[in-house]
Design a protein around this motif. Structure first.
Motif, mmCIF file in Angstrom:
data_model
loop_
_atom_site.group_PDB
_atom_site.id
_atom_site.type_symbol
_atom_site.label_atom_id
_atom_site.label_comp_id
_atom_site.label_asym_id
_atom_site.label_seq_id
_atom_site.Cartn_x
_atom_site.Cartn_y
_atom_site.Cartn_z
ATOM 1 N N CYS A 1 0.837 -1.206 0.000
ATOM 2 C CA CYS A 1 0.000 0.000 0.000
ATOM 3 C C CYS A 1 0.870 1.253 0.000
ATOM 4 O O CYS A 1 1.941 1.272 0.585
ATOM 5 N N VAL A 2 0.385 2.305 -0.646
ATOM 6 C CA VAL A 2 1.101 3.574 -0.737
ATOM 7 C C VAL A 2 0.224 4.691 -0.195
ATOM 8 O O VAL A 2 -0.936 4.823 -0.588
ATOM 9 N N GLY A 3 0.764 5.471 0.743
ATOM 10 C CA GLY A 3 0.061 6.637 1.259
ATOM 11 C C GLY A 3 -1.142 6.348 2.133
ATOM 12 O O GLY A 3 -2.054 7.161 2.231
ATOM 13 N N VAL A 4 -1.157 5.211 2.805
ATOM 14 C CA VAL A 4 -2.276 4.849 3.678
ATOM 15 C C VAL A 4 -2.044 5.419 5.068
ATOM 16 O O VAL A 4 -0.926 5.419 5.576
ATOM 17 N N LYS A 5 -3.107 5.882 5.700
ATOM 18 C CA LYS A 5 -3.025 6.394 7.068
ATOM 19 C C LYS A 5 -3.984 5.602 7.952
ATOM 20 O O LYS A 5 -5.171 5.504 7.649
ATOM 21 N N THR A 6 -3.438 5.021 9.032
ATOM 22 C CA THR A 6 -4.296 4.452 10.062
ATOM 23 C C THR A 6 -4.235 5.435 11.227
ATOM 24 O O THR A 6 -3.155 5.866 11.620
ATOM 25 N N LYS B 1 -1.568 7.601 16.369
ATOM 26 C CA LYS B 1 -2.495 7.601 17.503
ATOM 27 C C LYS B 1 -3.399 6.375 17.567
ATOM 28 O O LYS B 1 -4.551 6.460 17.948
ATOM 29 N N ASN B 2 -2.866 5.227 17.187
ATOM 30 C CA ASN B 2 -3.606 3.972 17.316
ATOM 31 C C ASN B 2 -3.341 3.372 18.684
ATOM 32 O O ASN B 2 -2.315 3.634 19.301
ATOM 33 N N ARG B 3 -4.266 2.569 19.154
ATOM 34 C CA ARG B 3 -4.078 1.827 20.403
ATOM 35 C C ARG B 3 -4.079 0.345 20.061
ATOM 36 O O ARG B 3 -5.101 -0.199 19.648
ATOM 37 N N CYS B 4 -2.904 -0.267 20.179
ATOM 38 C CA CYS B 4 -2.736 -1.686 19.878
ATOM 39 C C CYS B 4 -2.341 -2.400 21.159
ATOM 40 O O CYS B 4 -1.236 -2.212 21.650
ATOM 41 N N GLU C 1 5.872 6.366 8.879
ATOM 42 C CA GLU C 1 5.821 7.154 10.106
ATOM 43 C C GLU C 1 4.921 6.458 11.123
ATOM 44 O O GLU C 1 3.789 6.081 10.813
ATOM 45 N N VAL C 2 5.461 6.276 12.325
ATOM 46 C CA VAL C 2 4.740 5.650 13.432
ATOM 47 C C VAL C 2 4.805 6.650 14.578
ATOM 48 O O VAL C 2 5.856 6.849 15.176
ATOM 49 N N ASP C 3 3.696 7.313 14.892
ATOM 50 C CA ASP C 3 3.727 8.442 15.817
ATOM 51 C C ASP C 3 2.503 8.452 16.734
ATOM 52 O O ASP C 3 1.362 8.321 16.286
ATOM 53 N N GLY C 4 2.762 8.584 18.030
ATOM 54 C CA GLY C 4 1.691 8.781 19.003
ATOM 55 C C GLY C 4 0.844 7.566 19.302
ATOM 56 O O GLY C 4 -0.282 7.687 19.762
ATOM 57 N N ASN C 5 1.381 6.371 19.069
ATOM 58 C CA ASN C 5 0.618 5.144 19.307
ATOM 59 C C ASN C 5 0.839 4.627 20.725
ATOM 60 O O ASN C 5 1.887 4.840 21.312
#
Length: 131
Positions: A15-20, A45-48, A74-78
């Motif tokens: 995938c390209v340019g996907v935001k979770t 900002k996901n909660r895993c 980018e992995v930020d604020g999870n």
């Protein structure tokens, strides 16, 4: 809210340019988010939590976020906690023709059996680990 999936809650492949963002991903058999061969994806900002423990079956490979051969991720604020293995992992196999590069990992909270595995070039980390 995705829980009790038989494998991964969110499985991104090439995938390209996907935001979770702001996803609640818990008690899945393996991972909250798997991002394989992604380019310029953002996980914010996901909660895993408690992945690897469904309440019915248990896996020792429960992870919050798993990246495999991605570029510019980018992995930020999870919040990545109480997973049965890693909160965050950059995965690779010896036969992989490419590796994960350009990962920005900031402002994440980790509290897991193993918190993170940063063994690849292009990895920038700032995280609050359990004390």
């Amino acid at each position: 809210d995705i829980s009790k999936a038989g494998a991964h809650a969110i499985n991104l492949l090439s995938c390209v340019g996907v935001k979770t963002s702001k996803c609640l991903l818990h008690n899945n058999y393996f991972y909250g988010i798997e991002d394989k061969l992604g380019v310029s994806n953002r996980h914010w900002k996901n909660r895993c939590f408690e992945n690897g423990e469904t309440g019915v079956a248990t896996s020792t490979g429960g992870r919050g976020i798993n990246l495999w051969r991605g570029i510019d991720i980018e992995v930020d604020g999870n919040s990545l906690k109480a997973n049965t293995e890693y909160g965050f992992r950059l995965y690779s196999e010896a036969a992989d023709p490419s590796i994960t590069t350009g990962v920005n990992f900031h402002h994440n909270y980790l509290e897991n059996t193993k918190d993170y595995q940063p063994n690849f070039r292009g990895f920038h980390i700032s995280a609050r680990l359990k004390e």
